[in-house]
Design a protein around this motif. Structure first.
Motif, PDB file in Angstrom:
ATOM      1  N   PRO A 197       2.647 -12.193  -7.343  1.00  0.00           N
ATOM      2  CA  PRO A 197       3.554 -12.286  -6.191  1.00  0.00           C
ATOM      3  C   PRO A 197       3.693 -11.003  -5.381  1.00  0.00           C
ATOM      4  O   PRO A 197       4.054 -11.052  -4.206  1.00  0.00           O
ATOM      5  CB  PRO A 197       4.893 -12.687  -6.809  1.00  0.00           C
ATOM      6  CG  PRO A 197       4.689 -12.837  -8.257  1.00  0.00           C
ATOM      7  CD  PRO A 197       3.285 -12.499  -8.599  1.00  0.00           C
ATOM      8  N   SER A 198       3.396  -9.862  -5.961  1.00  0.00           N
ATOM      9  CA  SER A 198       3.533  -8.610  -5.207  1.00  0.00           C
ATOM     10  C   SER A 198       2.289  -8.276  -4.386  1.00  0.00           C
ATOM     11  O   SER A 198       2.282  -7.298  -3.640  1.00  0.00           O
ATOM     12  CB  SER A 198       3.848  -7.451  -6.154  1.00  0.00           C
ATOM     13  OG  SER A 198       2.779  -7.256  -7.054  1.00  0.00           O
ATOM     14  N   MET A 199       1.233  -9.089  -4.502  1.00  0.00           N
ATOM     15  CA  MET A 199       0.012  -8.826  -3.754  1.00  0.00           C
ATOM     16  C   MET A 199       0.260  -9.028  -2.263  1.00  0.00           C
ATOM     17  O   MET A 199       0.963  -9.934  -1.855  1.00  0.00           O
ATOM     18  CB  MET A 199      -1.118  -9.745  -4.231  1.00  0.00           C
ATOM     19  CG  MET A 199      -2.458  -9.422  -3.587  1.00  0.00           C
ATOM     20  SD  MET A 199      -3.826 -10.347  -4.325  1.00  0.00           S
ATOM     21  CE  MET A 199      -4.200  -9.297  -5.712  1.00  0.00           C
ATOM     22  N   LYS A 200      -0.312  -8.164  -1.458  1.00  0.00           N
ATOM     23  CA  LYS A 200      -0.180  -8.244  -0.008  1.00  0.00           C
ATOM     24  C   LYS A 200      -1.562  -8.454   0.602  1.00  0.00           C
ATOM     25  O   LYS A 200      -2.560  -8.016   0.063  1.00  0.00           O
ATOM     26  CB  LYS A 200       0.434  -6.963   0.531  1.00  0.00           C
ATOM     27  CG  LYS A 200       1.736  -6.590  -0.158  1.00  0.00           C
ATOM     28  CD  LYS A 200       2.787  -6.210   0.813  1.00  0.00           C
ATOM     29  CE  LYS A 200       4.071  -5.806   0.167  1.00  0.00           C
ATOM     30  NZ  LYS A 200       4.713  -6.754  -0.657  1.00  0.00           N
ATOM     31  N   PHE A 201      -1.606  -9.103   1.767  1.00  0.00           N
ATOM     32  CA  PHE A 201      -2.865  -9.404   2.435  1.00  0.00           C
ATOM     33  C   PHE A 201      -2.835  -8.894   3.863  1.00  0.00           C
ATOM     34  O   PHE A 201      -1.790  -8.893   4.509  1.00  0.00           O
ATOM     35  CB  PHE A 201      -3.114 -10.920   2.472  1.00  0.00           C
ATOM     36  CG  PHE A 201      -3.282 -11.516   1.116  1.00  0.00           C
ATOM     37  CD1 PHE A 201      -4.532 -11.592   0.543  1.00  0.00           C
ATOM     38  CD2 PHE A 201      -2.189 -11.981   0.410  1.00  0.00           C
ATOM     39  CE1 PHE A 201      -4.687 -12.140  -0.721  1.00  0.00           C
ATOM     40  CE2 PHE A 201      -2.336 -12.526  -0.845  1.00  0.00           C
ATOM     41  CZ  PHE A 201      -3.593 -12.603  -1.415  1.00  0.00           C
ATOM     42  N   SER A 202      -3.981  -8.482   4.328  1.00  0.00           N
ATOM     43  CA  SER A 202      -4.127  -8.083   5.719  1.00  0.00           C
ATOM     44  C   SER A 202      -5.484  -8.562   6.206  1.00  0.00           C
ATOM     45  O   SER A 202      -6.483  -8.473   5.496  1.00  0.00           O
ATOM     46  CB  SER A 202      -4.050  -6.559   5.847  1.00  0.00           C
ATOM     47  OG  SER A 202      -4.390  -6.167   7.145  1.00  0.00           O
ATOM     48  N   TYR A 203      -5.513  -9.087   7.411  1.00  0.00           N
ATOM     49  CA  TYR A 203      -6.786  -9.514   7.996  1.00  0.00           C
ATOM     50  C   TYR A 203      -7.246  -8.516   9.043  1.00  0.00           C
ATOM     51  O   TYR A 203      -8.247  -8.713   9.691  1.00  0.00           O
ATOM     52  CB  TYR A 203      -6.632 -10.907   8.619  1.00  0.00           C
ATOM     53  CG  TYR A 203      -6.291 -11.935   7.577  1.00  0.00           C
ATOM     54  CD1 TYR A 203      -7.290 -12.527   6.831  1.00  0.00           C
ATOM     55  CD2 TYR A 203      -4.974 -12.274   7.318  1.00  0.00           C
ATOM     56  CE1 TYR A 203      -6.997 -13.447   5.853  1.00  0.00           C
ATOM     57  CE2 TYR A 203      -4.664 -13.209   6.337  1.00  0.00           C
ATOM     58  CZ  TYR A 203      -5.677 -13.788   5.621  1.00  0.00           C
ATOM     59  OH  TYR A 203      -5.377 -14.700   4.651  1.00  0.00           O
ATOM     60  N   ASP A 204      -6.491  -7.451   9.185  1.00  0.00           N
ATOM     61  CA  ASP A 204      -6.758  -6.473  10.220  1.00  0.00           C
ATOM     62  C   ASP A 204      -6.756  -5.086   9.580  1.00  0.00           C
ATOM     63  O   ASP A 204      -5.703  -4.503   9.377  1.00  0.00           O
ATOM     64  CB  ASP A 204      -5.659  -6.574  11.295  1.00  0.00           C
ATOM     65  CG  ASP A 204      -6.033  -5.861  12.565  1.00  0.00           C
ATOM     66  OD1 ASP A 204      -7.230  -5.693  12.819  1.00  0.00           O
ATOM     67  OD2 ASP A 204      -5.105  -5.485  13.298  1.00  0.00           O
ATOM     68  N   PHE A 205      -7.920  -4.581   9.215  1.00  0.00           N
ATOM     69  CA  PHE A 205      -7.985  -3.270   8.590  1.00  0.00           C
ATOM     70  C   PHE A 205      -9.192  -2.512   9.107  1.00  0.00           C
ATOM     71  O   PHE A 205     -10.154  -3.093   9.570  1.00  0.00           O
ATOM     72  CB  PHE A 205      -8.009  -3.364   7.065  1.00  0.00           C
ATOM     73  CG  PHE A 205      -9.204  -4.076   6.497  1.00  0.00           C
ATOM     74  CD1 PHE A 205     -10.300  -3.357   6.067  1.00  0.00           C
ATOM     75  CD2 PHE A 205      -9.212  -5.452   6.389  1.00  0.00           C
ATOM     76  CE1 PHE A 205     -11.398  -4.009   5.545  1.00  0.00           C
ATOM     77  CE2 PHE A 205     -10.318  -6.109   5.861  1.00  0.00           C
ATOM     78  CZ  PHE A 205     -11.409  -5.384   5.443  1.00  0.00           C
ATOM     79  N   ASP A 206      -9.097  -1.219   9.024  1.00  0.00           N
ATOM     80  CA  ASP A 206     -10.143  -0.336   9.524  1.00  0.00           C
ATOM     81  C   ASP A 206     -11.104  -0.006   8.389  1.00  0.00           C
ATOM     82  O   ASP A 206     -10.744   0.685   7.444  1.00  0.00           O
ATOM     83  CB  ASP A 206      -9.500   0.934  10.080  1.00  0.00           C
ATOM     84  CG  ASP A 206     -10.515   1.929  10.616  1.00  0.00           C
ATOM     85  OD1 ASP A 206     -11.705   1.564  10.738  1.00  0.00           O
ATOM     86  OD2 ASP A 206     -10.110   3.053  10.920  1.00  0.00           O
ATOM     87  N   GLU A 207     -12.332  -0.505   8.488  1.00  0.00           N
ATOM     88  CA  GLU A 207     -13.315  -0.274   7.428  1.00  0.00           C
ATOM     89  C   GLU A 207     -13.708   1.195   7.300  1.00  0.00           C
ATOM     90  O   GLU A 207     -14.204   1.619   6.274  1.00  0.00           O
ATOM     91  CB  GLU A 207     -14.559  -1.120   7.674  1.00  0.00           C
ATOM     92  CG  GLU A 207     -14.293  -2.592   7.514  1.00  0.00           C
ATOM     93  CD  GLU A 207     -15.579  -3.399   7.499  1.00  0.00           C
ATOM     94  OE1 GLU A 207     -16.553  -2.925   6.906  1.00  0.00           O
ATOM     95  OE2 GLU A 207     -15.568  -4.491   8.073  1.00  0.00           O
ATOM     96  N   ASP A 208     -13.481   1.966   8.348  1.00  0.00           N
ATOM     97  CA  ASP A 208     -13.876   3.378   8.319  1.00  0.00           C
ATOM     98  C   ASP A 208     -12.740   4.297   7.892  1.00  0.00           C
ATOM     99  O   ASP A 208     -12.892   5.510   7.911  1.00  0.00           O
ATOM    100  CB  ASP A 208     -14.374   3.802   9.705  1.00  0.00           C
ATOM    101  CG  ASP A 208     -15.615   3.025  10.109  1.00  0.00           C
ATOM    102  OD1 ASP A 208     -16.442   2.743   9.220  1.00  0.00           O
ATOM    103  OD2 ASP A 208     -15.744   2.692  11.298  1.00  0.00           O
ATOM    104  N   SER A 209     -11.605   3.720   7.507  1.00  0.00           N
ATOM    105  CA  SER A 209     -10.473   4.569   7.140  1.00  0.00           C
ATOM    106  C   SER A 209     -10.744   5.262   5.816  1.00  0.00           C
ATOM    107  O   SER A 209     -11.642   4.899   5.069  1.00  0.00           O
ATOM    108  CB  SER A 209      -9.186   3.749   7.058  1.00  0.00           C
ATOM    109  OG  SER A 209      -9.206   2.965   5.889  1.00  0.00           O
ATOM    110  N   ASP A 210      -9.920   6.240   5.499  1.00  0.00           N
ATOM    111  CA  ASP A 210     -10.086   7.016   4.276  1.00  0.00           C
ATOM    112  C   ASP A 210      -9.364   6.383   3.083  1.00  0.00           C
ATOM    113  O   ASP A 210      -9.350   6.959   2.003  1.00  0.00           O
ATOM    114  CB  ASP A 210      -9.564   8.444   4.479  1.00  0.00           C
ATOM    115  CG  ASP A 210     -10.441   9.213   5.449  1.00  0.00           C
ATOM    116  OD1 ASP A 210      -9.911  10.105   6.116  1.00  0.00           O
ATOM    117  OD2 ASP A 210     -11.648   8.924   5.512  1.00  0.00           O
ATOM    118  N   ASP A 211      -8.734   5.231   3.283  1.00  0.00           N
ATOM    119  CA  ASP A 211      -8.015   4.603   2.179  1.00  0.00           C
ATOM    120  C   ASP A 211      -8.954   4.325   1.014  1.00  0.00           C
ATOM    121  O   ASP A 211     -10.152   4.176   1.173  1.00  0.00           O
ATOM    122  CB  ASP A 211      -7.365   3.291   2.620  1.00  0.00           C
ATOM    123  CG  ASP A 211      -6.151   3.517   3.498  1.00  0.00           C
ATOM    124  OD1 ASP A 211      -5.620   4.638   3.472  1.00  0.00           O
ATOM    125  OD2 ASP A 211      -5.753   2.580   4.205  1.00  0.00           O
TER     126      ASP A 211
END
Length: 124
Positions: free
Chosen positions: A31-45
């Motif tokens: 239940p704590s999982m979060k989703f995003s369909y908009d992310f930067d593939e080149d980010s440093d995360d």
């Protein structure tokens, strides 16, 4: 889609009509999982491949051959009739296999894997 577990960002590439079902299933179990369909593939995360995620390996281990069959067929955008035409397997048999009411034998698994472009072990 980006799924975030407590330790890592998991980059997953999913296609097909089952995406909403996958997300709902993940949320039910985590239940704590979060989703995003908009992310930067080149980010440093700190992204990890979904195949390197403990959660995804756990989910994969719980999947049955019938689950793999439904997901693989839907990801191709095929109906049971289309899969039947490509494999020579009767529609009622495909329906029973997808419902987990008929085992998938080795010869049938080979036909399915060839048609769906996946590993035969998914169905055994």
């Amino acid at each position: 889609m980006l799924a975030v577990e407590s330790k890592h960002h998991i980059k997953m590439q999913m296609y097909g009509s089952g995406l909403d079902l996958v997300q709902a299933t993940l949320l039910r179990e985590y239940p704590s999982m979060k989703f995003s369909y908009d992310f930067d593939e080149d980010s440093d995360d700190d992204y990890i491949d979904s195949r390197d995620s403990e959660i995804m390996r756990e989910i994969e281990a719980r999947m049955k051959p019938c689950d793999h069959l439904v997901i693989r067929r839907e990801n191709k955008g095929w109906t049971q009739r289309e899969l039947s035409e490509k494999t020579g397997i009767a529609i009622p048999n495909i329906s029973l296999m997808e419902a987990g009411k008929r085992p998938i034998g080795a010869r049938t698994a080979k036909k399915l894997a060839e048609a769906l472009g996946c590993d035969v072990r998914d169905f055994l």
